[in-house]
Design a protein around this motif. Structure first.
Motif, short mmCIF file in Angstrom:
data_model
loop_
_atom_site.label_atom_id
_atom_site.label_comp_id
_atom_site.label_asym_id
_atom_site.label_seq_id
_atom_site.Cartn_x
_atom_site.Cartn_y
_atom_site.Cartn_z
N GLY A 8 -17.63 -2.75 20.54
CA GLY A 8 -17.14 -1.55 19.86
C GLY A 8 -16.15 -0.85 20.78
N GLY A 10 -13.84 1.36 20.57
CA GLY A 10 -13.19 2.54 19.99
C GLY A 10 -13.07 3.61 21.06
N ALA A 11 -13.27 4.88 20.66
CA ALA A 11 -13.06 6.00 21.58
C ALA A 11 -13.99 5.91 22.79
CB ALA A 11 -13.26 7.31 20.83
N LEU A 12 -15.31 5.87 22.54
CA LEU A 12 -16.23 5.87 23.67
C LEU A 12 -16.28 4.51 24.37
CD1 LEU A 12 -19.22 8.19 22.84
CD2 LEU A 12 -16.86 8.69 23.37
N ARG A 33 -12.54 -5.29 17.32
CA ARG A 33 -12.45 -5.76 15.93
C ARG A 33 -11.01 -5.53 15.47
NH1 ARG A 33 -16.90 -4.03 11.52
NH2 ARG A 33 -15.79 -2.04 11.68
N SER A 34 -10.75 -4.39 14.77
CA SER A 34 -9.39 -4.21 14.24
C SER A 34 -8.33 -4.07 15.34
CB SER A 34 -9.35 -3.00 13.31
OG SER A 34 -9.77 -1.86 14.01
N THR A 80 -21.13 0.62 21.67
CA THR A 80 -20.41 1.86 21.38
C THR A 80 -19.78 1.79 19.98
OG1 THR A 80 -18.72 0.91 22.80
CG2 THR A 80 -19.94 2.78 23.68
N LYS A 82 -20.31 2.58 15.87
CA LYS A 82 -21.03 3.63 15.15
C LYS A 82 -22.41 3.11 14.75
CE LYS A 82 -18.10 7.03 15.04
NZ LYS A 82 -16.72 6.91 14.62
N LEU A 93 -25.64 -6.98 14.26
CA LEU A 93 -24.26 -6.84 14.75
C LEU A 93 -24.10 -7.56 16.10
CD1 LEU A 93 -22.11 -3.65 14.48
CD2 LEU A 93 -21.98 -5.10 16.49
N GLN A 108 -24.57 6.28 21.49
CA GLN A 108 -24.36 6.58 20.07
C GLN A 108 -25.04 7.90 19.73
OE1 GLN A 108 -26.38 2.97 18.75
NE2 GLN A 108 -24.45 2.11 18.02
N ASN A 109 -24.58 8.53 18.66
CA ASN A 109 -25.22 9.76 18.18
C ASN A 109 -26.48 9.44 17.37
OD1 ASN A 109 -23.81 11.97 19.15
ND2 ASN A 109 -22.25 11.86 17.53
N ALA A 131 -23.55 11.19 24.37
CA ALA A 131 -22.30 11.64 24.99
C ALA A 131 -21.90 13.00 24.43
CB ALA A 131 -21.20 10.62 24.73
N ILE A 133 -18.66 14.77 24.46
CA ILE A 133 -17.27 14.44 24.79
C ILE A 133 -16.44 14.55 23.51
CG2 ILE A 133 -17.75 11.96 24.42
CD1 ILE A 133 -15.73 11.26 26.56
N ALA A 135 -13.40 12.49 22.26
CA ALA A 135 -12.48 11.38 22.51
C ALA A 135 -12.10 10.73 21.18
CB ALA A 135 -13.15 10.35 23.42
N LYS A 196 -29.52 16.93 20.99
CA LYS A 196 -28.14 16.73 20.53
C LYS A 196 -28.04 16.73 19.01
CE LYS A 196 -23.80 14.98 20.95
NZ LYS A 196 -22.94 13.86 21.02
N GLU A 283 -22.28 8.40 9.87
CA GLU A 283 -23.58 8.09 10.49
C GLU A 283 -24.69 8.97 9.88
OE1 GLU A 283 -21.91 8.57 14.55
OE2 GLU A 283 -22.81 6.61 14.94
N1 NDP Z 1 -15.69 10.02 19.78
C1 NDP Z 1 -16.42 11.00 20.30
O1 NDP Z 1 -15.86 11.95 20.87
C2 NDP Z 1 -17.92 10.98 20.23
C3 NDP Z 1 -18.61 9.92 19.68
N2 NDP Z 1 -19.98 9.92 19.72
C4 NDP Z 1 -20.75 8.80 19.18
O2 NDP Z 1 -20.43 7.62 19.90
C5 NDP Z 1 -20.54 6.46 19.06
C6 NDP Z 1 -19.19 5.74 19.09
O3 NDP Z 1 -18.24 6.62 18.51
P1 NDP Z 1 -16.66 6.43 18.65
O4 NDP Z 1 -16.32 5.76 19.91
O5 NDP Z 1 -16.06 7.75 18.36
O6 NDP Z 1 -16.38 5.45 17.44
P2 NDP Z 1 -15.02 4.70 17.06
O7 NDP Z 1 -14.99 4.64 15.58
O8 NDP Z 1 -13.85 5.30 17.79
O9 NDP Z 1 -15.24 3.27 17.65
C7 NDP Z 1 -16.19 2.38 17.16
C8 NDP Z 1 -15.62 1.00 17.41
O10 NDP Z 1 -16.60 0.03 17.09
C9 NDP Z 1 -15.93 -1.04 16.49
N3 NDP Z 1 -16.84 -1.91 15.74
C10 NDP Z 1 -17.60 -1.61 14.67
N4 NDP Z 1 -18.28 -2.69 14.26
C11 NDP Z 1 -17.93 -3.71 15.09
C12 NDP Z 1 -18.27 -5.08 15.17
N5 NDP Z 1 -19.10 -5.64 14.29
N6 NDP Z 1 -17.71 -5.83 16.15
C13 NDP Z 1 -16.84 -5.28 17.03
N7 NDP Z 1 -16.47 -3.98 17.00
C14 NDP Z 1 -17.02 -3.21 16.04
C15 NDP Z 1 -14.91 -0.38 15.60
O11 NDP Z 1 -13.93 -1.31 15.19
P3 NDP Z 1 -12.98 -1.04 13.92
O12 NDP Z 1 -11.85 -0.22 14.45
O13 NDP Z 1 -12.58 -2.38 13.47
O14 NDP Z 1 -13.81 -0.31 12.90
C16 NDP Z 1 -14.39 0.70 16.55
O15 NDP Z 1 -13.38 0.19 17.38
C17 NDP Z 1 -20.92 7.01 17.68
O16 NDP Z 1 -22.31 6.95 17.52
C18 NDP Z 1 -20.45 8.47 17.73
O17 NDP Z 1 -21.18 9.32 16.87
C19 NDP Z 1 -20.69 10.91 20.32
C20 NDP Z 1 -20.05 11.98 20.86
C21 NDP Z 1 -18.62 12.14 20.80
#
Ligand code: NDP
Ligand code: KPL
Length: 328
Positions: A8, A10-12, A33-34, A80, A82, A93, A108-109, A131, A133, A135, A196, A283
């Motif tokens: 995962g 993404g942001a975190l 992924r994407s 990391t 969702k 997953l 994760q939240n 977290a 944060i 991001a 949290k 979520e």
């Molecule tokens: N961002 C923040 O500031 C905060 C986030 N959180 C928590 O942290 C966790 C992560 O959040 P965040 O980073 O924001 O989420 P994002 O949506 O930014 O990132 C999640 C990533 O996971 C990827 N993903 C999902 N399924 C798969 C899979 N099967 N294989 C590979 N990659 C996968 C997504 O890919 P794709 O792009 O293809 O969907 C995406 O890149 C969550 O629980 C959120 O609630 C908590 C506090 C603050």
């Protein structure tokens, strides 16, 4: 070098991968992924208040699937993505990676996010993290932005036999500290998750059902009404936590007052609202569903949480239906 796999990106996922590699003691295999092509071809630009600026950073290895990542053993598999148990469970997953991690880390939240993984891996270390944060990944996966401070409370989720395993937590905390972040080891991470979730149930839900930024939610004409409602929502969660025997260091009541005092009317959108606006699943189950189910288990009426849960379930239903439609 410690091998770390981050699922995962993404942001975190990218924020903590960057920090882990900055420690100089870990190398990250990022399961994307994407954003796979973007990260592989261009790398990621980082613009972080805590970690600084960096152009075109690439983790040690970028892979497109958990199958591809499962060619070695990892000291840590960091999750990391969702937490969406109504879409896919964490063990499903992770797939083949379940057999390739010494310890699993969930950043994760929500509450109860460890349950499915613990049932599948009863004797493997699970480190659970909340977290604090702000991001976001923008520009189609090309840029990570992070504003303000960062804090990551981390704790070992109890093994099925109750035996604590603290060594992994110490190693991870050390890596994250060396990488420039603020890990805070906690002895009772379940209690931290309930602290949290007070924020997420109250503000994430209200902003999402009303499509309001924090500034719009906390606007002058209705701020007293909102604050009174937030207090009542938090009161229901506190009662559930108390009846479930959750022991927090400080009183949850004090935490609630503190949260309400600290929130600011800014243009910030909770991640649940960001997901809704991007047409991604929310979520709802780990933030509300788990609390509502626990309330039923311990016999606490939670009428306000029920209304929020029902509204968000309907929103989720539409989001998932749209997703199925776009995949046809
Ligand atoms: N961002 C923040 O500031 C905060 C986030 N959180 C928590 O942290 C966790 C992560 O959040 P965040 O980073 O924001 O989420 P994002 O949506 O930014 O990132 C999640 C990533 O996971 C990827 N993903 C999902 N399924 C798969 C899979 N099967 N294989 C590979 N990659 C996968 C997504 O890919 P794709 O792009 O293809 O969907 C995406 O890149 C969550 O629980 C959120 O609630 C908590 C506090 C603050
Ligand atoms: C509390 C907050 C804003 C993170 O710090 C969050 O968890 C979210 O946006 O979902």
């Amino acid at each position: 070098m410690l091998e770390v796999c981050v699922v995962g990106f993404g942001a975190l996922g990218s924020f903590y991968s960057f920090a882990l590699e900055r420690s100089g003691q870990a190398r990250v295999t990022a399961v994307c992924r994407s954003s796979y092509e973007t990260v592989k071809d261009h790398g990621l630009d980082v613009d972080s208040n805590v970690l600084g600026k960096y152009d075109a950073w690439r983790p040690y290895r970028v892979v497109a699937s958990t199958q591809e990542a499962a060619d070695r053993q990892y000291r840590f598999v960091v999750c990391t993505f969702k937490a969406l148990p109504d879409v896919i469970s964490t063990p499903d997953l992770l797939g083949p990676l379940l057999d390739h991690g010494d310890s699993f880390v969930l950043i994760q939240n929500g509450v109860g996010v460890e349950g499915a993984l613990r049932r599948r891996l009863p004797m493997t270390t699970i480190i659970s993290g909340c977290a604090w944060i702000d991001a976001t990944i923008v520009e189609k996966g090309r840029l990570l932005t992070q504003y303000g401070p960062e804090r990551l409370t981390l704790g070992v989720h109890p093994l099925t036999d109750g035996k604590p395993e603290e060594e992994s937590l110490e190693i991870l905390t050390d890596l994250l500290l060396k990488g420039g972040t603020t890990p805070e080891p906690e002895s009772d991470i379940v209690a931290q998750r309930w602290r949290k979730v007070l924020w997420n149930v109250a503000y994430s839900s209200l902003c999402t059902v009303s499509r309001a930024t924090m500034r719009e939610l906390l606007a002058e004409p209705h701020i007293e009404l909102v604050n009174a409602t937030i207090k009542e929502i938090m009161g229901e969660i506190i009662l559930v936590a108390r009846m479930s025997g959750i022991h927090t260091g400080t009183l949850l009541e004090d935490e609630a007052v503190d949260i309400i005092r600290r929130v600011k009317p800014t243009d910030f959108k909770p991640s649940m609202l960001v997901d809704l606006e991007a047409n991604r699943p929310i979520e709802v189950e780990v933030i509300l569903g788990e609390v509502v189910r626990e309330a039923a288990e311990v016999g606490v009426p939670v009428p306000r949480l029920q209304v929020l849960y029902t509204s968000l379930k309907a929103i989720q239903h539409k989001l998932l239906a749209n997703r199925r439609q776009s995949q046809l």
